[in-house]
Design a protein around this motif. Structure first.
Motif, PDB file in Angstrom:
ATOM      1  N   HIS A 216      41.121  34.355  59.596  1.00  0.00           N
ATOM      2  CA  HIS A 216      39.700  34.699  59.662  1.00  0.00           C
ATOM      3  C   HIS A 216      39.473  36.132  60.089  1.00  0.00           C
ATOM      4  CE1 HIS A 216      40.785  33.358  63.762  1.00  0.00           C
ATOM      5  NE2 HIS A 216      39.904  34.273  64.150  1.00  0.00           N
ATOM      6  N   ASP A 217      40.501  36.793  60.638  1.00  0.00           N
ATOM      7  CA  ASP A 217      40.362  38.207  61.018  1.00  0.00           C
ATOM      8  C   ASP A 217      40.744  39.144  59.885  1.00  0.00           C
ATOM      9  OD1 ASP A 217      39.514  37.499  63.508  1.00  0.00           O
ATOM     10  OD2 ASP A 217      41.527  37.524  64.388  1.00  0.00           O
ATOM     11  N   SER A 218      41.359  38.622  58.849  1.00  0.00           N
ATOM     12  CA  SER A 218      41.824  39.473  57.758  1.00  0.00           C
ATOM     13  C   SER A 218      40.646  39.912  56.895  1.00  0.00           C
ATOM     14  CB  SER A 218      42.839  38.711  56.892  1.00  0.00           C
ATOM     15  OG  SER A 218      43.247  39.515  55.814  1.00  0.00           O
ATOM     16  N   LYS A 219      40.632  41.213  56.525  1.00  0.00           N
ATOM     17  CA  LYS A 219      39.567  41.764  55.694  1.00  0.00           C
ATOM     18  C   LYS A 219      40.035  41.968  54.252  1.00  0.00           C
ATOM     19  CE  LYS A 219      37.223  44.137  59.480  1.00  0.00           C
ATOM     20  NZ  LYS A 219      36.693  45.414  59.964  1.00  0.00           N
ATOM     21  N   GLU A 220      41.145  41.352  53.885  1.00  0.00           N
ATOM     22  CA  GLU A 220      41.641  41.480  52.523  1.00  0.00           C
ATOM     23  C   GLU A 220      40.685  40.790  51.566  1.00  0.00           C
ATOM     24  OE1 GLU A 220      45.581  40.350  49.854  1.00  0.00           O
ATOM     25  OE2 GLU A 220      45.488  39.885  51.994  1.00  0.00           O
ATOM     26  N   VAL A 221      40.297  41.482  50.506  1.00  0.00           N
ATOM     27  CA  VAL A 221      39.344  40.940  49.545  1.00  0.00           C
ATOM     28  C   VAL A 221      40.120  40.236  48.443  1.00  0.00           C
ATOM     29  CG1 VAL A 221      37.500  41.507  47.935  1.00  0.00           C
ATOM     30  CG2 VAL A 221      37.736  42.789  50.058  1.00  0.00           C
ATOM     31  N   PRO A 222      39.860  38.968  48.194  1.00  0.00           N
ATOM     32  CA  PRO A 222      40.582  38.250  47.141  1.00  0.00           C
ATOM     33  C   PRO A 222      40.191  38.774  45.770  1.00  0.00           C
ATOM     34  CG  PRO A 222      38.823  36.895  48.028  1.00  0.00           C
ATOM     35  CD  PRO A 222      38.894  38.108  48.898  1.00  0.00           C
ATOM     36  N   PRO A 223      41.070  38.679  44.795  1.00  0.00           N
ATOM     37  CA  PRO A 223      40.748  39.172  43.449  1.00  0.00           C
ATOM     38  C   PRO A 223      39.698  38.297  42.782  1.00  0.00           C
ATOM     39  CG  PRO A 223      42.852  38.017  43.447  1.00  0.00           C
ATOM     40  CD  PRO A 223      42.430  38.123  44.890  1.00  0.00           C
ATOM     41  N   LEU A 224      39.121  38.832  41.712  1.00  0.00           N
ATOM     42  CA  LEU A 224      38.116  38.083  40.958  1.00  0.00           C
ATOM     43  C   LEU A 224      38.767  36.886  40.282  1.00  0.00           C
ATOM     44  CD1 LEU A 224      36.250  41.062  39.239  1.00  0.00           C
ATOM     45  CD2 LEU A 224      35.483  39.774  41.217  1.00  0.00           C
ATOM     46  N   ASP A 225      38.067  35.753  40.327  1.00  0.00           N
ATOM     47  CA  ASP A 225      38.596  34.573  39.664  1.00  0.00           C
ATOM     48  C   ASP A 225      38.017  34.491  38.251  1.00  0.00           C
ATOM     49  OD1 ASP A 225      36.013  33.844  40.091  1.00  0.00           O
ATOM     50  OD2 ASP A 225      36.450  32.398  41.671  1.00  0.00           O
ATOM     51  N   VAL A 226      38.405  33.463  37.526  1.00  0.00           N
ATOM     52  CA  VAL A 226      38.034  33.348  36.111  1.00  0.00           C
ATOM     53  C   VAL A 226      36.527  33.213  35.921  1.00  0.00           C
ATOM     54  CG1 VAL A 226      38.308  31.941  34.030  1.00  0.00           C
ATOM     55  CG2 VAL A 226      40.284  32.401  35.492  1.00  0.00           C
ATOM     56  N   PRO A 227      35.806  32.352  36.677  1.00  0.00           N
ATOM     57  CA  PRO A 227      34.340  32.296  36.480  1.00  0.00           C
ATOM     58  C   PRO A 227      33.644  33.628  36.722  1.00  0.00           C
ATOM     59  CG  PRO A 227      35.097  30.398  37.727  1.00  0.00           C
ATOM     60  CD  PRO A 227      36.263  31.334  37.642  1.00  0.00           C
ATOM     61  N   GLU A 228      34.119  34.387  37.712  1.00  0.00           N
ATOM     62  CA  GLU A 228      33.506  35.682  37.987  1.00  0.00           C
ATOM     63  C   GLU A 228      33.756  36.661  36.843  1.00  0.00           C
ATOM     64  OE1 GLU A 228      33.908  35.558  42.864  1.00  0.00           O
ATOM     65  OE2 GLU A 228      35.446  36.506  41.651  1.00  0.00           O
ATOM     66  N   LEU A 229      34.968  36.661  36.309  1.00  0.00           N
ATOM     67  CA  LEU A 229      35.267  37.549  35.188  1.00  0.00           C
ATOM     68  C   LEU A 229      34.447  37.176  33.956  1.00  0.00           C
ATOM     69  CD1 LEU A 229      39.161  37.778  35.547  1.00  0.00           C
ATOM     70  CD2 LEU A 229      37.510  39.571  36.038  1.00  0.00           C
ATOM     71  N   LEU A 230      34.308  35.877  33.692  1.00  0.00           N
ATOM     72  CA  LEU A 230      33.507  35.442  32.552  1.00  0.00           C
ATOM     73  C   LEU A 230      32.036  35.797  32.740  1.00  0.00           C
ATOM     74  CD1 LEU A 230      35.076  31.934  31.784  1.00  0.00           C
ATOM     75  CD2 LEU A 230      35.350  34.050  30.486  1.00  0.00           C
TER      76      LEU A 230
END
Length: 792
Positions: A216-230
């Motif tokens: 919960h302290d990590s500020k790493e942003v997860p990559p875009l998933d398939v619904p977001e890309l679509l």
């Protein structure tokens, strides 16, 4: 006997006590054996781990640079010599013989002997080292605990230990010898001290911190998933899908459905609690933009432009912006695209934030005689004087803006002026900042030159005319309207950043919003104030009935007017209508009215502000082809009744109480009778302001996003959290829409460069480049010199 029984009982009790004690000792010994076995295995694992770490340390000496180490290669070789001894030490403690030997020695006859020789030798060696002036290595490692082997001596069974000092195990003895040699080197402390402060160690520390950091302290942003890309792909493909018949509403629903499942996770995954409060949760587009921006920001990516991008744009280093207004007509042609851009330039020039240039077409003498009424000009300077005098006479102040000319040719078939050559070249590059294209589709139908959005920082299109409505009235109008619709979409999308539609009566174009950005001539507002003052004094303000004013062509409402009056001739018995206008269809319109015996009085066209029109009470406008009728706004400003159709082009005027709209021909008759029998209401100050050019200019600046540039703000929505961190939307991302728009502009440039294709699509011959007469009038270089073509 009693004594013997008592003795027997005592012996048996003693034996039982001894037996019980032996069992407890045995259980305790078994537990100790298990503990020793576990410790042996733990030490085995520790030795293996230590050996691997030492190997990694030795191997890392070559690829990493440690600036703080000031050791010689011989010292590095000395450290490497320790590796075989540690390996031997590990193998000895890991072998099964060692564990077996320990278990054999742990028996009833074995004993553990504490050997304090290690402590004694350490103290003696420390004293001797101080006497010899040798740096004590143990002092550097002050506070270190004694190891197991240093405190406890060799395991001794009975008979194995000698009379003197206990015999050390061979690997321990070799290790002690190596450490003694290592302690005698004075630079050893410097080696480890330098390594401690080295860049390599800092990198290792930061890596370990990132590993042990809580999720919960990590500020790493997860990559875009398939619904977001679509969702992003569908949203950027909206203009292309619109060409295929997929409406924007459907695309928005698709994006919303794709993002609905992820809506609550967009902000939780990539944004902090402060940043999540800066946008509204019901705006899917903003959430998606901010999500993409956060991913791009986390990767450090910055888009430098693509194949179609031109970075050589205006830089407002002088602190003032430059606005160029390009239109398709000019005075003395009294048309909306000649008058309204002129007023826009005058009121935009009132602000000190920007310099304004009005670019109007210049016609040769032969075309002037076809377009202008009884007025011709021998030079652009002469026409500029005429324009400025006409404007100053109506606005009451001298407007400080520049007027420039570009070559144009009049098309009799289209009844409009077509630009000749590259219109954008007549705005110098140093002034190419903001462009306002009045009628962008008209200006770019046959535009063969530099792309507007490449040369200018911001391009705004203002749609004046409903061309589809006019074309449908012609022969094969449905087919022509279909083609023109897609061409209009093509050119406005390729050459504009923003499009303003005056009303919903216009074609739904890409990047467009609906807003009335036109005002009325201040002279009409003064006429309205004068009439209102007369009415307050009890004087008769309106002594005449109804009238109609407009260019006399069928498309300007004359067809609808004649049809309604002929259908309800009996209901309007005694009704007389004065008609003012000139135009190409004047003979046909007048003959049709005469043939139907309509009570219409035709007069020549005149300015709506003419004194002869002040006393009319009712203005009738049945036209449904207009986008926003200027004459309707002028009549309302003068305090008259207006009877007009319930049509999107009149939506802005419906909020005024003197505007009477009708839906059917019967309703038209009722509204006309109502207007003739009643007096119009005086305009309130707010209503007068809404009709003024000051209000229209304010609406224009707001809806065209011009205020962001005039205030020297960057374009593109950005959000600021409570912590002061700025998060921009996906402006740095390579946009699919920009790539497609650039491709469309390039394809349009290639097609308009072919004269045969231009003629097939209705272009006026010789409009790809300006001709010799234009060169003479505007003092231009010939096109062959201006844009030379090299080849064989």
């Amino acid at each position: 006997m009693v004594d013997e029984g008592q003795a027997s009982t005592s012996n048996s009790s003693a034996f039982s006590f001894l037996s019980k004690g032996w069992k407890e000792v045995k259980h305790s010994a078994d537990a100790d054996l298990r503990l020793m076995k576990d410790r042996a295995n733990s030490f085995k694992n520790l030795a293996s781990s230590f050996d691997r770490e030492l190997e990694n340390f030795l191997n890392s000496a070559s690829p990493f640079s440690v600036p703080a180490i000031r050791s010689t290669p011989a010292e590095i070789e000395f450290v490497k010599k320790l590796q075989p001894n540690f390996s031997e030490f590990r193998r000895a403690y890991s072998s099964p013989d060692f564990s077996k030997k320990v278990l054999e020695k742990w028996g009833p006859k074995s004993r553990i002997r504490i050997d304090l020789s290690a402590i004694k030798n350490a103290i003696v060696s420390e004293v001797e080292a101080d006497r010899d002036g040798v740096v004590d290595f143990d002092r550097i490692r002050r506070g270190r605990r004694l190891t197991f082997r240093e405190f406890w001596g060799e395991w001794k069974a009975e008979g194995e230990a000698g009379e003197g000092q206990a015999r050390d195990w061979e690997p321990i003895r070799a290790l002690k010898t190596r450490f003694k040699e290592f302690e005698k080197r004075s630079s050893s402390a410097e080696i480890f001290e330098g390594f401690k402060n080295s860049e390599f160690v800092e990198k290792v520390k930061s890596s370990l911190k990132s590993i042990v950091k809580e999720p919960h302290d990590s500020k790493e942003v997860p990559p875009l998933d398939v619904p977001e890309l679509l969702a992003s792909l569908v949203r950027q493909s909206e203009p292309f899908l619109d060409q295929l018949g997929v409406k924007k509403d459907l695309c928005d629903k698709i994006v919303e459905n794709l993002c609905s499942k992820r809506k609550n996770q967009f902000l939780l995954r990539s944004l902090s609690s402060e940043e999540s409060s800066i946008i509204e949760h019901d705006n899917i587009n903003d959430e998606l933009d901010l999500r993409i921006a956060s991913v791009l920001q986390s990767t450090g990516h910055h888009y430098e432009g693509g194949f179609w991008t031109d970075h050589s744009k205006h830089d407002p280093s002088d602190g003032k912006r430059h606005v160029a207004i390009v239109t398709t007509a000019s005075l003395p042609w009294m048309t909306g695209t000649a008058v309204n851009p002129l007023f826009r330039a005058a009121y935009l020039a009132q602000s000190a934030k920007q310099n304004v240039t009005l670019l109007v077409p210049w016609l040769c003498r032969s075309d002037q005689e076809l377009v202008y009424t009884n007025v011709t000009f021998s030079s652009p300077e002469e026409q500029e004087i005429y324009i400025r005098n006409w404007l100053e006479d109506r606005i009451g102040f001298r407007a400080d803006f520049k007027i420039s000319f570009y070559p144009g040719k009049f098309s009799k078939e289209r009844r409009s002026i077509i630009p000749a050559g590259d219109t954008s070249q007549f705005i110098p590059s140093k002034d190419a900042d903001i462009a306002i294209l009045e009628e962008p589709e008209h200006l770019n139908w046959y535009h063969h030159g530099k792309r507007w959005t490449d040369k200018f920082n911001h391009v705004v299109g203002v749609v004046h005319t409903n061309y589809l409505e006019y074309i449908k009235r012609e022969k094969n109008g449905a087919l022509q309207a279909f083609l023109v619709k897609h061409i209009n979409n093509w050119v406005t999308r390729a050459y504009c950043h923003k499009v303003l539609r005056l009303s919903a009566a216009t074609q739904d174009l890409p990047k467009s919003v609906i807003c009335n950005v036109h005002g009325v001539n201040p002279k009409f507002l003064k006429i309205g104030e004068k009439i209102a003052a007369e009415r307050e004094l009890g004087q008769e303000a309106f002594s005449k009935g109804a009238y109609f004013l407009g260019k006399m062509v069928w498309a300007k409402g004359y067809r609808e007017l004649i049809d309604i009056l002929s259908k309800h001739k009996t209901e309007l018995d005694g009704f007389k209508l004065d008609v003012f206008g000139n135009g190409e269809d004047a003979p046909e319109v007048q003959s049709a009215a005469k043939r139907l015996d309509l009570n219409l009085n035709f007069m020549k066209g005149r300015d709506h502000a003419d004194d002869s029109l002040h006393r009319y009470k009712v203005f009738i406008n049945p036209s449904v082809s207009d986008v926003l009728c200027t004459a309707t706004a002028e009549a309302l400003a003068m305090g008259k009744f207006v009877v007009c159709a319930d049509h999107p082009s009149n939506e802005f005027f419906q909020s005024f109480p003197n505007c009477l709209t009708y839906k059917t021909s019967e309703d038209f008759i009722a509204k006309v009778i109502e207007a003739l029998e009643n007096d119009p209401q005086p305009l309130t100050p707010e209503q007068r302001y809404n009709l003024s050019w000051e209000a229209a200019t304010q609406r224009f600046v707001e809806h065209s996003e011009l205020n962001k540039f005039l205030n020297n703000n960057e374009v593109g929505k950005q959000f600021t959290g409570k912590n002061g961190k700025v998060m921009r939307k996906s402006v740095s991302m390579p946009s699919l829409t920009e790539m497609v728009d650039g491709g469309l502009a390039f394809a349009h440039y290639c097609l308009t460069g072919n004269e045969f294709l231009r003629l097939c699509t209705g272009a006026t011959p010789g409009t790809r480049d300006y001709d010799k007469q234009h060169c003479k009038d505007l003092h231009l270089l010939p096109p062959q010199v201006e844009n030379p073509i090299y080849g064989w």
